[in-house]
Scaffold this active site. Sequence first.
Site, PDB file in Angstrom:
ATOM      1  N   SER A 113       0.745  -1.070   0.055  1.00 23.73           N
ATOM      2  CA  SER A 113       0.092   0.036  -0.300  1.00 23.73           C
ATOM      3  C   SER A 113       1.048   1.170  -0.030  1.00 23.73           C
ATOM      4  CB  SER A 113      -1.145  -0.061   0.974  1.00 23.73           C
ATOM      5  OG  SER A 113      -1.882   1.112   1.171  1.00 23.73           O
ATOM      6  N   HIS A 114       0.628   2.038   1.072  1.00 20.75           N
ATOM      7  CA  HIS A 114       1.250   3.545   1.096  1.00 20.75           C
ATOM      8  C   HIS A 114       2.676   3.123   1.795  1.00 20.75           C
ATOM      9  CE1 HIS A 114      -0.892   2.183   4.496  1.00 20.75           C
ATOM     10  NE2 HIS A 114      -0.260   2.971   5.392  1.00 20.75           N
ATOM     11  N   ASP A 277      -2.018   6.740  -3.464  1.00 21.11           N
ATOM     12  CA  ASP A 277      -0.860   6.080  -2.933  1.00 21.11           C
ATOM     13  C   ASP A 277      -0.306   4.789  -3.578  1.00 21.11           C
ATOM     14  OD1 ASP A 277      -3.152   4.199  -2.595  1.00 21.11           O
ATOM     15  OD2 ASP A 277      -2.255   3.176  -0.817  1.00 21.11           O
ATOM     16  N   ASP A 279      -0.664   1.648  -4.016  1.00 26.69           N
ATOM     17  CA  ASP A 279      -1.559   0.683  -4.804  1.00 26.69           C
ATOM     18  C   ASP A 279      -2.661   1.291  -5.418  1.00 26.69           C
ATOM     19  OD1 ASP A 279      -2.270   0.907  -2.179  1.00 26.69           O
ATOM     20  OD2 ASP A 279      -3.233  -1.054  -2.087  1.00 26.69           O
ATOM     21  N   ASP A 281      -5.314   2.612  -4.028  1.00 30.47           N
ATOM     22  CA  ASP A 281      -6.812   2.731  -3.463  1.00 30.47           C
ATOM     23  C   ASP A 281      -7.057   3.915  -2.411  1.00 30.47           C
ATOM     24  OD1 ASP A 281      -4.955   1.894  -1.313  1.00 30.47           O
ATOM     25  OD2 ASP A 281      -6.107   0.082  -0.583  1.00 30.47           O
ATOM     26  N   ARG A 282      -5.988   4.739  -1.975  1.00 25.78           N
ATOM     27  CA  ARG A 282      -6.288   5.767  -1.192  1.00 25.78           C
ATOM     28  C   ARG A 282      -6.109   7.046  -2.138  1.00 25.78           C
ATOM     29  NH1 ARG A 282      -3.354   5.127   4.765  1.00 25.78           N
ATOM     30  NH2 ARG A 282      -3.948   2.754   4.971  1.00 25.78           N
ATOM     31  N   LYS A 376     -11.216   0.029  -1.650  1.00 27.34           N
ATOM     32  CA  LYS A 376     -11.317   1.409  -1.867  1.00 27.34           C
ATOM     33  C   LYS A 376     -10.506   2.067  -3.186  1.00 27.34           C
ATOM     34  CE  LYS A 376      -7.509   2.061   1.645  1.00 27.34           C
ATOM     35  NZ  LYS A 376      -7.306   0.576   2.293  1.00 27.34           N
TER      36      LYS A 376
HETATM   37  C1  G16 Z   1      -5.533  -0.858   5.160  1.00 23.63           C
HETATM   38  C2  G16 Z   1      -7.024  -1.304   4.864  1.00 23.63           C
HETATM   39  C3  G16 Z   1      -7.774  -0.032   5.411  1.00 23.63           C
HETATM   40  C4  G16 Z   1      -7.891   0.353   6.575  1.00 23.63           C
HETATM   41  C5  G16 Z   1      -5.973   0.916   6.691  1.00 23.63           C
HETATM   42  C6  G16 Z   1      -5.796   0.943   8.307  1.00 23.63           C
HETATM   43  O1  G16 Z   1      -5.130   0.138   4.261  1.00 23.63           O
HETATM   44  O2  G16 Z   1      -7.184  -1.683   3.685  1.00 23.63           O
HETATM   45  O3  G16 Z   1      -9.040  -0.488   5.245  1.00 23.63           O
HETATM   46  O4  G16 Z   1      -8.278   1.639   6.856  1.00 23.63           O
HETATM   47  O5  G16 Z   1      -5.248  -0.356   6.702  1.00 23.63           O
HETATM   48  O6  G16 Z   1      -4.705   1.083   8.386  1.00 23.63           O
HETATM   49  P1  G16 Z   1      -4.023   1.179  10.188  1.00 23.63           P
HETATM   50  O7  G16 Z   1      -4.493  -0.010  10.432  1.00 23.63           O
HETATM   51  O8  G16 Z   1      -2.816   1.363   9.857  1.00 23.63           O
HETATM   52  O9  G16 Z   1      -4.756   2.340  10.793  1.00 23.63           O
HETATM   53  P2  G16 Z   1      -4.158  -0.127   3.348  1.00 23.63           P
HETATM   54  O10 G16 Z   1      -4.303   1.273   2.092  1.00 23.63           O
HETATM   55  O11 G16 Z   1      -2.900   0.150   3.826  1.00 23.63           O
HETATM   56  O12 G16 Z   1      -4.580  -1.132   2.507  1.00 23.63           O
END
Ligand code: G16
Length: 543
Positions: A113-114, A277, A279, A281-282, A376
């Site tokens: 992800s990010h 971000d 991938d 999705d954000r 997302k």
């Molecule tokens: C992931 C999940 C999201 C969630 C986030 C929470 O995001 O896909 O639904 O809101 O983790 O992150 P944390 O537990 O660090 O607060 P991503 O974009 O990293 O896949």
Amino acid sequence: MTIATIQTEPFQDQKPGTSGLRKKTQVFMQERYVENFVQAIFDSLDDKQGKMLVVGGDGRYFNREAIQTIIKMAAGNGFGTVLVGQGGLLSTPAASCVIRARKAYGGIILSASHNPGGPDGDFGIKYNTDNGGPAPEKITEAIFAKSTTITAYRISDAPDVDLDQIGTTDVDGLTVHVIDPAEDYLGLMANLFDFDKIREMFQAGFRMRFDAMHAVTGPYAHAILEGALGAPAGTVVNGTPSPDFGGHHPDPNLVHAKELHDLMMGPDAPDFGAASDGDGDRNLIIGKGIFVTPSDSLAALAANAHLAKGYAGGLKGIARSMPTSGAADRVAEALGIGLYETPTGWKFFGNLLDAGMATICGEESAGTGSDHVREKDGLWAVLLWLNILAVRQQPVKQIMAEHWATYGRNYYSRHDYEEVDAAAANSLVDELRGRLCELAGRIINGRGVARADDFAYKDPVDGSTSAKQGIRILFDDGSRIVLRLSGTGTAGATLRLYLERFEADPARLDLDTQEVLADLIETAEQIAAIKARTGRDAPTVIT
Ligand code: G16
């Protein structure tokens, strides 16, 4: 070409977190590590013989190597077809879109992800099911269980597939199609949004900057914004995916997308700024002179979604994660539709979307999306904003001012303490959990505690329950603090403190967020003593 069964031994650290298995890249690069986890995924799936699997990632370091392994293991495990994005690329929402559009059995997405990429960065593997969404806990737990008892994996010794050429290759009886990663996704977006109207807006001189952060949305944003919608060349910046994201941290927040933020707050700001971000999705949304928090963005998108053709029939309901502000709740109430509060993690929205109970979902962690896919979707949020701007013909700042005047404003901020000592963070949360009963009814820093609990969720569709999803302290005056440990970090622990206060007074809708929240921040410190217990005197990131 032959398929071999290779003996292996379990790794004990393959428990998928909020968003799949996420670790340092070096951990994934250990011999047998990817193989073990992928075999554990395959061993958890029934009836996969001859079925179609979608594979792609965000292009980060080790993406291509992992994909070659997965293709050969898909052959070894009897899948019929693999669809893989050209160059090994598929944004997370596009992977979800392809799984749904092509009626695949499931998909494997490679991303952290990010989080930063590169040999010293992070990597990740996530399994998505046939609805296009992240595997539910039942499956991720089965995968983990398999990973702890695995004794062998099955793999073809076929040569690598050329991931750069669109076309078809046979890998030991498995048909591998290398596909255009943007084609299905672009078609879906064109069905949801009024591209002609947005194109007219650009033709009339509307200007935006989209920062792809050297990550996977670059090719999608070039194709859609500068291609289909006719935005001038140069609208998309940092649009070529790089294995280490150009040495940057592809997290679209005010720290890592500071350049975009500074531009949008300065005299040369275009009409609209956005970023996505690693991938894809954000999203980050910034109007001229105004940062729109993800929680406010969700509320504004929900209130205006009917202006886009894909949502002209109205919304069935809105879902948000518990730490996300209550701004969307006010919109749901006004629209007379359901509002669902779920634990953090996109997978919790899946059942609500599948059951037709919610149309739009969002999280404070910069994720917004709808029932068009089961992830997302960063670019989707940008396009919905553009559609709304094209119809309303008002600047973002005015749209938000009118929104707050109608619904009131939920002042909201998240304070992150990153890479703190894991033991200190865990004991802080455990200790606070033990004091919740005693907090209720007390007056702290002049505020009465109405209720203190650890959020638990019962899925209204399948009845499954999830406990310990974050500590909530709700005050008599309607304000709230939430504290939880991140599930996505890979070093130490990240403690997140969420602060929220509602304001309906028309004279108090345009104040500085941190100032409005200052005494709530102080109250949180009195309750949790974060600074003393973590040894930090300030948060690492404030959003
Ligand atoms: C992931 C999940 C999201 C969630 C986030 C929470 O995001 O896909 O639904 O809101 O983790 O992150 P944390 O537990 O660090 O607060 P991503 O974009 O990293 O896949």
